[in-house]
Scaffold this motif. Structure first.
Motif, PDB file in Angstrom:
ATOM      1  N   LEU A  26       0.825  -1.201   0.000  1.00 34.56           N
ATOM      2  CA  LEU A  26       0.000   0.000   0.000  1.00 34.56           C
ATOM      3  C   LEU A  26       0.864   1.257   0.000  1.00 34.56           C
ATOM      4  O   LEU A  26       0.532   2.250  -0.652  1.00 34.56           O
ATOM      5  N   SER A  27       1.988   1.207   0.710  1.00 36.04           N
ATOM      6  CA  SER A  27       2.926   2.340   0.699  1.00 36.04           C
ATOM      7  C   SER A  27       3.480   2.566  -0.706  1.00 36.04           C
ATOM      8  O   SER A  27       3.594   3.709  -1.172  1.00 36.04           O
ATOM      9  N   LEU A  28       3.826   1.462  -1.388  1.00 42.29           N
ATOM     10  CA  LEU A  28       4.309   1.579  -2.771  1.00 42.29           C
ATOM     11  C   LEU A  28       3.206   2.111  -3.683  1.00 42.29           C
ATOM     12  O   LEU A  28       3.485   2.856  -4.638  1.00 42.29           O
ATOM     13  N   THR A  29       1.952   1.724  -3.396  1.00 39.95           N
ATOM     14  CA  THR A  29       0.828   2.234  -4.185  1.00 39.95           C
ATOM     15  C   THR A  29       0.717   3.746  -4.047  1.00 39.95           C
ATOM     16  O   THR A  29       0.510   4.468  -5.032  1.00 39.95           O
ATOM     17  N   VAL A  30       0.843   4.235  -2.816  1.00 37.05           N
ATOM     18  CA  VAL A  30       0.767   5.677  -2.574  1.00 37.05           C
ATOM     19  C   VAL A  30       1.918   6.397  -3.289  1.00 37.05           C
ATOM     20  O   VAL A  30       1.711   7.417  -3.958  1.00 37.05           O
ATOM     21  N   LEU A  31       3.135   5.850  -3.165  1.00 40.10           N
ATOM     22  CA  LEU A  31       4.293   6.491  -3.787  1.00 40.10           C
ATOM     23  C   LEU A  31       4.183   6.489  -5.314  1.00 40.10           C
ATOM     24  O   LEU A  31       4.444   7.501  -5.967  1.00 40.10           O
ATOM     25  N   SER A  32       3.810   5.332  -5.883  1.00 42.70           N
ATOM     26  CA  SER A  32       3.663   5.275  -7.339  1.00 42.70           C
ATOM     27  C   SER A  32       2.496   6.142  -7.805  1.00 42.70           C
ATOM     28  O   SER A  32       2.517   6.688  -8.906  1.00 42.70           O
ATOM     29  N   LEU A  92      -5.231   7.205   1.771  1.00 42.55           N
ATOM     30  CA  LEU A  92      -4.315   7.697   2.801  1.00 42.55           C
ATOM     31  C   LEU A  92      -4.828   7.382   4.206  1.00 42.55           C
ATOM     32  O   LEU A  92      -4.043   7.026   5.091  1.00 42.55           O
ATOM     33  N   LEU A  93      -6.139   7.492   4.401  1.00 46.70           N
ATOM     34  CA  LEU A  93      -6.707   7.170   5.708  1.00 46.70           C
ATOM     35  C   LEU A  93      -6.492   5.693   6.045  1.00 46.70           C
ATOM     36  O   LEU A  93      -6.126   5.346   7.176  1.00 46.70           O
ATOM     37  N   SER A  94      -6.699   4.823   5.059  1.00 46.54           N
ATOM     38  CA  SER A  94      -6.460   3.395   5.277  1.00 46.54           C
ATOM     39  C   SER A  94      -4.986   3.133   5.576  1.00 46.54           C
ATOM     40  O   SER A  94      -4.647   2.349   6.475  1.00 46.54           O
ATOM     41  N   TRP A  95      -4.096   3.784   4.824  1.00 46.74           N
ATOM     42  CA  TRP A  95      -2.654   3.628   5.049  1.00 46.74           C
ATOM     43  C   TRP A  95      -2.275   4.060   6.464  1.00 46.74           C
ATOM     44  O   TRP A  95      -1.477   3.389   7.139  1.00 46.74           O
ATOM     45  N   ILE A  96      -2.858   5.147   6.937  1.00 46.33           N
ATOM     46  CA  ILE A  96      -2.587   5.634   8.299  1.00 46.33           C
ATOM     47  C   ILE A  96      -3.090   4.634   9.341  1.00 46.33           C
ATOM     48  O   ILE A  96      -2.400   4.326  10.324  1.00 46.33           O
ATOM     49  N   LEU A  97      -4.288   4.090   9.130  1.00 45.21           N
ATOM     50  CA  LEU A  97      -4.862   3.137  10.086  1.00 45.21           C
ATOM     51  C   LEU A  97      -4.004   1.880  10.202  1.00 45.21           C
ATOM     52  O   LEU A  97      -3.716   1.414  11.314  1.00 45.21           O
ATOM     53  N   PHE A  98      -3.601   1.335   9.054  1.00 50.82           N
ATOM     54  CA  PHE A  98      -2.759   0.139   9.109  1.00 50.82           C
ATOM     55  C   PHE A  98      -1.382   0.449   9.695  1.00 50.82           C
ATOM     56  O   PHE A  98      -0.792  -0.378  10.402  1.00 50.82           O
ATOM     57  N   GLY A  99      -0.853   1.640   9.402  1.00 51.58           N
ATOM     58  CA  GLY A  99       0.422   2.037   9.994  1.00 51.58           C
ATOM     59  C   GLY A  99       0.335   2.150  11.509  1.00 51.58           C
ATOM     60  O   GLY A  99       1.225   1.692  12.228  1.00 51.58           O
TER      61      GLY A  99
END
Length: 269
Positions: free
Chosen positions: A186-192, A215-222
């Motif tokens: 998911l981090s790579l998805t955000v960066l790409s 981004l909200l999902s990425w923050i929650l999993f982080g």
């Protein structure tokens, strides 16, 4: 022909989901055949010369296709047969969904390879976290059965399959392994996505619903991974974060594309 293949894949998935657990060999073989048929049609429809066919139905179908493969591989290492009853019926529905909602063909001449990689990594991320969500549901059921009376527990239709699951601690380790891998993707998805967005819109982010929910999902999993590492978060706290993060991620693309394509009848954006 493709329609028949998709319906064949869906029927095979349903049959494999309904077979008793002691039919391991037919289940494994049938799942593999359904997966190959499903994947072949997806490949023929999504990828074309200098174009991609995208839409919520194709994204959901591809996500469940990879989720079936993940289930099939994980089940060979751990007894996760109850995951079959959850994943395969969902995969059957997703297999025929593109017939009803064909999406839109997006020309890609002149776009860098980053665009195609962005789509591929995003599907892998969604698929990994989809399996994590199914896994979390199984853990929640498994935990609730520990507090049930033995007689009432036996009446549950997944009871025998749930009882064959690994211990909760093992299930929890598998869950966080899936979440950690999904978080990296998911981090790579955000960066790409940033790279692709700059090429298309001339700025790092297009602040739409897809971006906000992703981004909200990425923050929650982080937060969940940090909390597990440093605060020892586990059990119901981990399950809540997993299911909330997955729901948010589902809304990021599938939900917003469904509203745009089906409710508002708008094209790709």
């Amino acid at each position: 022909m493709q329609t028949y293949l998709l319906f064949a894949a869906a029927v095979i998935y349903i049959i494999c989901a309904s077979l008793p657990a002691n039919r391991a060999a037919p289940i494994s073989l049938g799942t593999a055949i359904g997966w190959l048929l499903h994947g072949a049609v997806l490949s023929m429809n999504i990828f074309a010369a200098d174009a991609l066919r995208l839409g919520f139905a194709f994204m959901l179908s591809a996500t469940l296709w990879i989720s079936v493969a993940t289930y099939w591989l994980e089940n060979r290492n751990f007894p996760l047969d109850s995951l079959r009853v959850l994943v395969l019926p969902c995969a059957a529905v997703s297999a025929i969904l593109p017939l009803l909602f064909p999406g839109q063909v997006i020309p890609i001449p002149g776009k860098s390879v980053a665009f195609s990689w962005h789509i591929a990594i995003a599907v892998l991320a969604y698929s990994t976290l989809t399996i994590a969500a199914f896994h979390a549901i199984l853990m929640a059921v498994q935990e609730s059965r520990l507090h049930q009376h033995p007689l009432s527990a036996k009446k549950f239709f997944l009871g025998a399959a749930i009882d064959r699951l690994p211990a909760l601690l093992t299930m929890e380790r598998l869950l966080f392994r899936l979440i950690a891998f999904g978080f990296v993707l998911l981090s790579l998805t955000v960066l790409s996505g940033i790279v692709f967005s700059e090429e298309l819109f001339g700025k790092a982010f297009k602040w739409d619903h897809k971006t906000v929910f992703t981004l909200l999902s990425w923050i929650l999993f982080g937060i969940l991974l940090v909390g597990h590492k440093w605060r020892g978060w586990r059990g119901r706290m981990a399950l809540r974060f997993t299911l909330t993060g997955f729901t948010t991620l589902l809304l990021a693309y599938v939900g917003t594309r469904f509203v745009l394509e089906v409710v508002l009848h708008k094209g790709f954006a």
